[in-house]
Design a protein around this motif. Structure first.
Motif, PDB file in Angstrom:
ATOM      1  N   ASN A  47       0.865  -1.181   0.000  1.00  0.00           N
ATOM      2  CA  ASN A  47       0.000   0.000   0.000  1.00  0.00           C
ATOM      3  C   ASN A  47       0.900   1.229   0.000  1.00  0.00           C
ATOM      4  N   ASN A  48       0.871   1.998  -1.077  1.00  0.00           N
ATOM      5  CA  ASN A  48       1.761   3.159  -1.178  1.00  0.00           C
ATOM      6  C   ASN A  48       1.541   4.177  -0.073  1.00  0.00           C
ATOM      7  N   GLY A  49       0.336   4.188   0.470  1.00  0.00           N
ATOM      8  CA  GLY A  49       0.026   5.174   1.499  1.00  0.00           C
ATOM      9  C   GLY A  49       0.360   4.740   2.911  1.00  0.00           C
ATOM     10  N   ALA A  50       0.765   3.489   3.077  1.00  0.00           N
ATOM     11  CA  ALA A  50       1.076   2.980   4.425  1.00  0.00           C
ATOM     12  C   ALA A  50       2.509   3.354   4.801  1.00  0.00           C
ATOM     13  N   LEU A  51       2.759   4.638   4.943  1.00  0.00           N
ATOM     14  CA  LEU A  51       4.129   5.115   5.155  1.00  0.00           C
ATOM     15  C   LEU A  51       4.674   4.742   6.514  1.00  0.00           C
ATOM     16  N   ASP A  52       3.817   4.686   7.528  1.00  0.00           N
ATOM     17  CA  ASP A  52       4.296   4.282   8.850  1.00  0.00           C
ATOM     18  C   ASP A  52       4.768   2.835   8.838  1.00  0.00           C
ATOM     19  N   SER A  53       3.976   1.978   8.209  1.00  0.00           N
ATOM     20  CA  SER A  53       4.370   0.566   8.119  1.00  0.00           C
ATOM     21  C   SER A  53       5.634   0.414   7.286  1.00  0.00           C
ATOM     22  N   GLY A 113       4.083   7.082  -5.443  1.00  0.00           N
ATOM     23  CA  GLY A 113       5.303   6.288  -5.532  1.00  0.00           C
ATOM     24  C   GLY A 113       6.550   7.025  -5.089  1.00  0.00           C
ATOM     25  N   ASP A 114       6.642   8.312  -5.417  1.00  0.00           N
ATOM     26  CA  ASP A 114       7.814   9.092  -5.010  1.00  0.00           C
ATOM     27  C   ASP A 114       7.893   9.221  -3.489  1.00  0.00           C
ATOM     28  N   GLU A 115       6.743   9.456  -2.849  1.00  0.00           N
ATOM     29  CA  GLU A 115       6.723   9.594  -1.381  1.00  0.00           C
ATOM     30  C   GLU A 115       7.110   8.281  -0.711  1.00  0.00           C
ATOM     31  N   LEU A 116       6.603   7.174  -1.239  1.00  0.00           N
ATOM     32  CA  LEU A 116       6.951   5.870  -0.685  1.00  0.00           C
ATOM     33  C   LEU A 116       8.447   5.616  -0.823  1.00  0.00           C
ATOM     34  N   LEU A 117       8.988   5.894  -2.005  1.00  0.00           N
ATOM     35  CA  LEU A 117      10.411   5.670  -2.234  1.00  0.00           C
ATOM     36  C   LEU A 117      11.257   6.525  -1.303  1.00  0.00           C
ATOM     37  N   ASP A 118      10.871   7.782  -1.123  1.00  0.00           N
ATOM     38  CA  ASP A 118      11.603   8.680  -0.239  1.00  0.00           C
ATOM     39  C   ASP A 118      11.587   8.143   1.194  1.00  0.00           C
ATOM     40  N   THR A 119      10.426   7.634   1.610  1.00  0.00           N
ATOM     41  CA  THR A 119      10.284   7.106   2.966  1.00  0.00           C
ATOM     42  C   THR A 119      11.188   5.893   3.181  1.00  0.00           C
ATOM     43  N   VAL A 120      11.134   4.951   2.257  1.00  0.00           N
ATOM     44  CA  VAL A 120      11.920   3.725   2.409  1.00  0.00           C
ATOM     45  C   VAL A 120      13.420   4.031   2.361  1.00  0.00           C
ATOM     46  N   ALA A 121      13.825   4.843   1.387  1.00  0.00           N
ATOM     47  CA  ALA A 121      15.249   5.136   1.222  1.00  0.00           C
ATOM     48  C   ALA A 121      15.822   5.913   2.393  1.00  0.00           C
ATOM     49  N   SER A 122      14.964   6.627   3.110  1.00  0.00           N
ATOM     50  CA  SER A 122      15.457   7.363   4.283  1.00  0.00           C
ATOM     51  C   SER A 122      15.763   6.427   5.448  1.00  0.00           C
TER      52      SER A 122
END
Length: 886
Positions: free
Chosen positions: A514-520, A562-571
């Motif tokens: 889920n692209n929006g599940a940034l906390d998870s 997708g960009d926000e998810l990638l930024d979150t994971v890469a951080s």
């Protein structure tokens, strides 16, 4: 050839006017250029063809096929068949029966008297549309990324075999238009590449493959169809845009010949039996009734011997289209789907009877259609049509839209064979490795915890075929949307394939889909040894809107967060790998320079085996050797072209002011550095280049074609008495079906079309069946045969300097040396396997065409008197070897 330490040695591979007629005007006026052409005179690309309201000149009559080249026997066979036909039977061959009335997306009338069943025309360029038990192949853009001729042909043959197995006669593909003028173009993925040479090669090989199975390839869309916005009035008005006609692609003569027409010449030379004309206008004349592009360019210069079919509802008139070179109208309806009127059908019968359409022209239409059948199918039997495009039920209405008798409409024939293996291989072979820091890839499968992120890794929870014609972006992007789509028999997702890989090694695996599940995503990425982020960017055809994108993409960023998810994971994870599924370029500058993103892969639109294909690359079973078929710029503005999203006039004017300078040619011209250049792609090994040799060969001087054609032939007689062409007695009509017979002996009344029977509307020369001059640049299918004379042989040594076997794509570029030419242009390539510490010889034959320019004055090709350079290397910006062409 010089000996090398190679384990293998390669051989050279070398307008809507009042009456809808094309109108007079300047197509691109010549302008003086010093010391650049024959007798020190040449012509620059004129601005005249890049301005609003540019006009397309009239070119009549429509050339009749003569069985040129390898078509001679097919024309003899077609003559025997067509000579037996009545006028109505000829008209039946040219006219679609109507939308949603028969089994296929397009069907002609039949000829029961000769046991000739209807012709079945069916989408699409990636698989059989609207049926089941068929395969979904990687998109054309993936084929281009392989830079592999053999794979292009193999894919074409597999698709052709599947269409043949369903009873299809004409596969509506492959695609060379759009070429890819703008990176946001909605249907670019159906085609191959914005480079005309790469597209031309893959286009031609695909045609050969399809037609090797006895199925006609309908090469499309001819020509200048470079955006979805305003391609049709009906599409546009439905979204509140007030336009009166489709958009007009305005271009000059040099740009037409040296860029957009180039791959179609390759397709015609390869034997394409059908060409589909496009929705747009070209220089303010409808493409499907543009006498310049159909009569002069396609049938004249390129010597096309097959038939021209309209795109669906792309026909805008009757007589005007016929005289301008249209041979078949699809789906038969006039201005809208499911209308009870046709521009062809009975109206065409009337036009022939009253002399508006000369008898030789209807004969030529029938000949071109039947010659294509014999050229491709030979004496092979045509199987029955065993599917129905409008329902997957086994039983249903015989004529879907109007009902009728209920019977068996689908046999559910499984035509897939072992094509899944080819699709998996092609998907892996088309995956481009863009970044790989410290040999992050390949992975071992033994990483302690692998995490996968992104909706693009997972499935559409409502099923892979939930959205009509794939008109949504739910789950992984295995196929984009529109008429170029097909139904998945299955879709292997990256999530399932990677999970299976890791479980086989006893490793741990978790995913957040889920692209929006940034906390998870944050929590998981912090724990993972390797994080794989899947992100995509979709596009398609305008009749479907996806996320406010009307076919063409609104942006060049990732969709769905997708960009926000990638930024979150890469951080959170210093070993983040990005996998991209997209229909074209996506802005990657930030991610290419991100310290925690250790690898980037572009996997395109890979088809049904998507997950398996990417797993093969990620885990080293396949060493990536693909190259980018387009440029990835740092910003959207770097490309210099864009979609016209808002009409600039009631007839939107698309002015191709950039001329030849699209994609890498534009970056070169403006000295703009991209993130990743055209032709770029890494490997799990390394390669070096050396020993460039150029050999000048003995070739005859170029001789323009000359002489005249034979007069237009006619093949049968018919009664001119309207009473002999009325509906047969006791004939039972199917509602909305388009028949060739008349319902009245009053030809004006029977016509029902103001364009018929009015001699004042007939362009000068349109009815002239006398011998016609052969264009200088013509003479054979594809153009003057001397354009393919080999003038030079270029050889270079490519060495695998790494420790594993790999495949490299050495590329040859040429600078033609003119002051207004591109800095360099791709002219040759080959995908070569090379073992460690071994070398191969890369060899390319350079033809006269490769170094020629188009003269708007002479209307022919010429070699400019200028210094020409040749470059060899691994991408358009990494060319370590260079030499002057003698």
């Amino acid at each position: 050839m010089r000996p090398t330490i190679a384990t293998a040695l390669l051989t050279c591979a070398g307008s809507a006017l009042a009456q809808d007629f094309s109108h007079d005007g300047n197509y691109g006026a010549p302008v003086s250029r010093k010391n650049s052409g024959p007798m020190a005179t040449g012509f620059i690309m004129s601005d005249a063809g890049t301005k609003s309201h540019q006009a397309s000149p009239p070119k009549y009559p429509s050339p009749w096929g003569e069985g040129l080249g390898e078509w001679a026997q097919a024309y003899q066979q077609a003559k025997s068949f067509v000579s037996q036909l009545t006028l109505e039977e000829k008209v039946n061959l040219t006219t679609g029966t109507g939308w949603e009335l028969e089994s296929c997306v397009g069907q002609t009338g039949s000829i029961p008297r000769l046991a000739f069943r209807a012709l079945c025309l069916q989408d699409s360029p990636v698989g059989i549309r609207d049926t089941d038990f068929n395969s979904v192949f990687p998109a054309g853009v993936n084929v281009a990324a392989t830079f592999d001729r053999k794979l292009a042909k193999a894919r074409g043959a597999a698709m052709g075999a599947e269409h043949k197995g369903k009873g299809v006669d004409v596969q509506l593909g492959p695609v060379a238009g759009p070429l890819g003028r703008t990176p946001e173009g909605g249907r670019n993925w159906e085609g191959f590449s914005p480079d005309p040479v790469l597209t031309g090669v893959m286009f031609a090989e695909s045609i050969k493959g399809i037609q090797s199975q006895g199925v006609l390839a309908s090469a499309k869309h001819f020509i200048g169809y470079e955006q979805e916005h305003f391609r049709l009035v009906s599409d546009s008005t439905g979204y509140g845009f007030n336009i009166s006609e489709p958009n007009s692609a305005n271009m000059d003569d040099e740009t037409m010949h040296e860029l957009y027409l180039w791959p179609f010449a390759d397709g015609v030379r390869a034997g394409a039996a059908s060409i589909m004309c496009s929705y747009n206008q070209v220089n303010n004349s409808q493409a499907c009734q543009n006498s310049y592009v159909l009569n002069y360019l396609l049938k004249g210069e390129l010597g096309f011997q097959g038939h021209v079919v309209s795109d669906w509802i792309g026909t805008h008139s009757g007589v005007a289209s016929v005289l301008a070179g249209l041979d078949m109208t699809m789906p038969g309806d006039s201005a809208v789907y499911n209308s009870d009127d046709s521009y062809f059908g009975a109206n065409l019968t009337v036009a022939v009877l009253n002399g508006t359409v000369p008898s030789w022209r209807i004969d030529d239409m029938a000949m071109r259609i039947m010659a294509g059948m014999y050229f491709v199918e030979g004496n092979r039997n045509r199987g029955d049509i065993n599917f129905n495009s409008w329902s997957l039920d086994t039983y249903g209405y015989e004529h879907f839209y109007v009902g009728g008798a209920i019977g068996k409409i689908n046999d559910h024939v499984d035509v897939r064979g072992d094509h899944g293996t080819l699709i998996r291989h092609l998907g892996a072979q088309s995956t481009v490795l863009l970044k790989n820091i410290d040999n992050t890839l390949p992975l071992t499968g033994k990483e302690k915890l692998t995490a996968v992120f992104g909706e693009d890794a997972g499935s559409n929870i409502d099923g892979p075929n939930d959205c009509s014609d794939r008109g949504c972006n739910n789950g992984t992007l295995g196929m984009a949307w529109g008429s170029g789509s097909a139904n998945f028999p299955y879709l292997v997702t990256p999530d399932s394939a990677i999970q299976s890989e890791l479980l086989s090694h006893g490793s741990a695996y978790e995913s957040v889909l889920n692209n929006g599940a940034l906390d998870s995503a944050t929590t998981l990425a912090r724990r993972a040894n390797v994080s794989l982020v899947f992100a995509n960017s979709d596009s398609g055809e305008w009749y479907i809107e996806v996320g406010s994108n009307l076919g063409d993409r609104n942006n060049l960023t990732f969709w769905g967060g997708g960009d926000e998810l990638l930024d979150t994971v890469a951080s959170q994870c210093n070993n983040t790998i990005l996998v991209i599924h997209s229909t074209g370029p996506v802005l990657l500058e930030k991610w290419a320079n991100h310290g925690n993103i250790t690898a980037i892969l572009w996997a395109g639109v890979p088809g049904q085996e998507s997950g398996n294909s990417i797993a093969d690359v990620l885990y080293g079973r396949v060493n990536p050797g693909a190259k980018l078929p387009f440029t990835v710029g740092k910003s959207r503005q770097d490309y210099g072209t864009d979609i016209l999203y808002t009409p600039n006039e009631s007839v939107p004017q698309l002015n191709f002011k950039e001329g030849l300078f699209i994609d890498y040619r534009s970056f070169d011209k403006h000295n703009t550095t991209p993130t990743f250049e055209f032709g770029f792609g890494l490997s799990y090994t390394t390669f070096s280049y050396s020993d460039l040799h150029v050999t000048k060969l003995n070739a005859s001087e170029y001789v323009p074609s000359s002489g005249h054609t034979n007069p237009a032939p006619t093949y049968s007689n018919y009664s001119t008495d309207p009473a002999d062409h009325l509906y047969p007695s006791n004939f039972s009509r199917i509602p909305l079906y388009h028949y060739p017979w008349l319902n009245s002996t009053n030809l004006t009344q029977a016509s029902g079309d103001q364009h018929y029977g009015l001699p004042g509307f007939i362009p000068e020369g349109a009815q002239d069946g006398s011998a016609q001059p052969i264009p200088k640049a013509g003479g054979a299918p594809g153009g003057n045969p001397m354009l393919w004379d080999v003038l030079y042989r270029v050889e270079a040594t490519v060495t695998n300097t790494g420790s594993v076997a790999g495949e490299e794509v050495p590329q040859l570029y040429i600078s033609r040396g003119g002051p207004h030419d591109p800095v360099k242009e791709l002219r040759g390539f080959e995908r070569v396997p090379i073992q460690p510490n071994s070398s191969v010889t890369f060899c390319v034959d350079v033809t006269r065409r490769d170094i020629s320019s188009w003269s708007t004055f002479e209307q022919d090709w010429y070699v400019r008197n200028s210094t020409k350079m040749v470059y060899v290397g691994s991408s358009s910006m990494n060319l370590p070897l260079s030499a002057v062409l003698p």
